[in-house]
Design a protein around this motif. Structure first.
Motif, short mmCIF file in Angstrom:
data_model
loop_
_atom_site.label_atom_id
_atom_site.label_comp_id
_atom_site.label_asym_id
_atom_site.label_seq_id
_atom_site.Cartn_x
_atom_site.Cartn_y
_atom_site.Cartn_z
N THR B 48 39.31 47.44 36.96
CA THR B 48 39.96 46.57 37.94
C THR B 48 39.19 46.66 39.26
N LYS B 50 39.06 45.69 43.25
CA LYS B 50 39.92 45.32 44.37
C LYS B 50 39.17 44.34 45.27
N GLY B 82 44.13 39.61 45.24
CA GLY B 82 43.49 40.84 45.69
C GLY B 82 42.90 41.73 44.61
N LYS B 83 42.90 41.27 43.38
CA LYS B 83 42.27 42.09 42.34
C LYS B 83 41.87 41.26 41.12
N THR B 85 40.74 42.07 37.02
CA THR B 85 40.57 43.04 35.94
C THR B 85 39.69 42.41 34.86
#
Lengths: 112, 112
Positions: B48, B50, B82-83, B85
Motif C-alpha cells: 500500500t 500512501k 490518499g492511498k 494498494t
C-alpha cells in the motif's frame, strides 16, 4: 430515467442521517445493478463494471475518479484487467448517505 | 540499488515456474515493503502506497497502469483517498513468477 443521477451531493457532516433500510430499497430501484455490501462494519454500495481490457478499465477508473473529485466525494475503485469494481459509502457517518446513491447513479451514467 | 528494477518481464506461459519459497526470501530483500499475501488461493505481492489525497492517488494509479500496459503484465490496483494498494501476481501460473518481483521493484521506482 432515474432522477437520482441528476442530483448533486450535499455537504455531509457526522450528524447526517444514514439512509434507512426502507429508503435503501426504494433508492436501489434506480440503481438495480448495485449491491449493498458490508465491509469493516460499514454498509457500502458496490458494482463491478466489465470492460474490454486493462486500458479501457483504466480509462473508466479515471472517469469515476474525475467525477469523485468534481463532487469531493470519493469511492474505492479496484482496477483489474477487464473490470472495475466501485464502492461508494460515507466514511464520516459509517455507512450509506443519499449522496452515495446519487454517485452510484452518476457512475452508471459514465458507463452508459 | 537493486538490479531487479532494471529487468523486464519475460513471456510467461502456464508451464513457467513459480518462484520457490527460498527464492522468494532472496527477492523480497530487494523489495522490503512488499508482503506476500494469499488471495483466492494464489500468492500475490502486495504493497500500500500512501499519497497526499485522492488526485495524487489517481495519478499514481495511472503511472502503475501505464507501466503495466508497457509490459503487458497487469496488477490489481485499489485506488482510495490518499492511498493505492497494488497487487502483482501471475494468474496464468496461479502465483508468483519472477516477473512479479520485477514489476514490484519497478512500481517502487514510480513512487520514489
Amino acid at each position: 430515467m432515474s432522477k437520482l443521477n441528476e442530483e448533486s451531493c450535499e455537504a455531509c457532516n457526522a450528524d447526517a442521517p444514514l439512509v434507512s433500510a426502507d429508503e435503501q430499497q426504494t433508492l436501489l430501484k434506480d440503481i438495480p445493478q448495485w449491491q449493498v455490501v458490508t465491509l469493516d462494519g460499514e454498509q457500502q454500495l458496490q458494482r463491478t463494471f466489465k470492460l474490454k481490457n486493462f486500458a479501457e478499465a483504466q480509462a473508466f477508473t479515471n472517469k469515476v475518479g474525475d467525477l469523485a473529485e468534481s463532487e469531493d466525494h470519493h469511492p474505492a475503485i479496484l482496477l483489474e484487467y477487464g473490470k472495475v469494481t466501485v464502492r461508494w459509502w460515507t466514511h464520516k457517518i459509517g455507512g450509506l448517505h443519499r449522496n452515495d446513491f446519487i454517485m452510484a447513479a452518476r457512475t452508471d451514467q459514465l458507463s452508459a
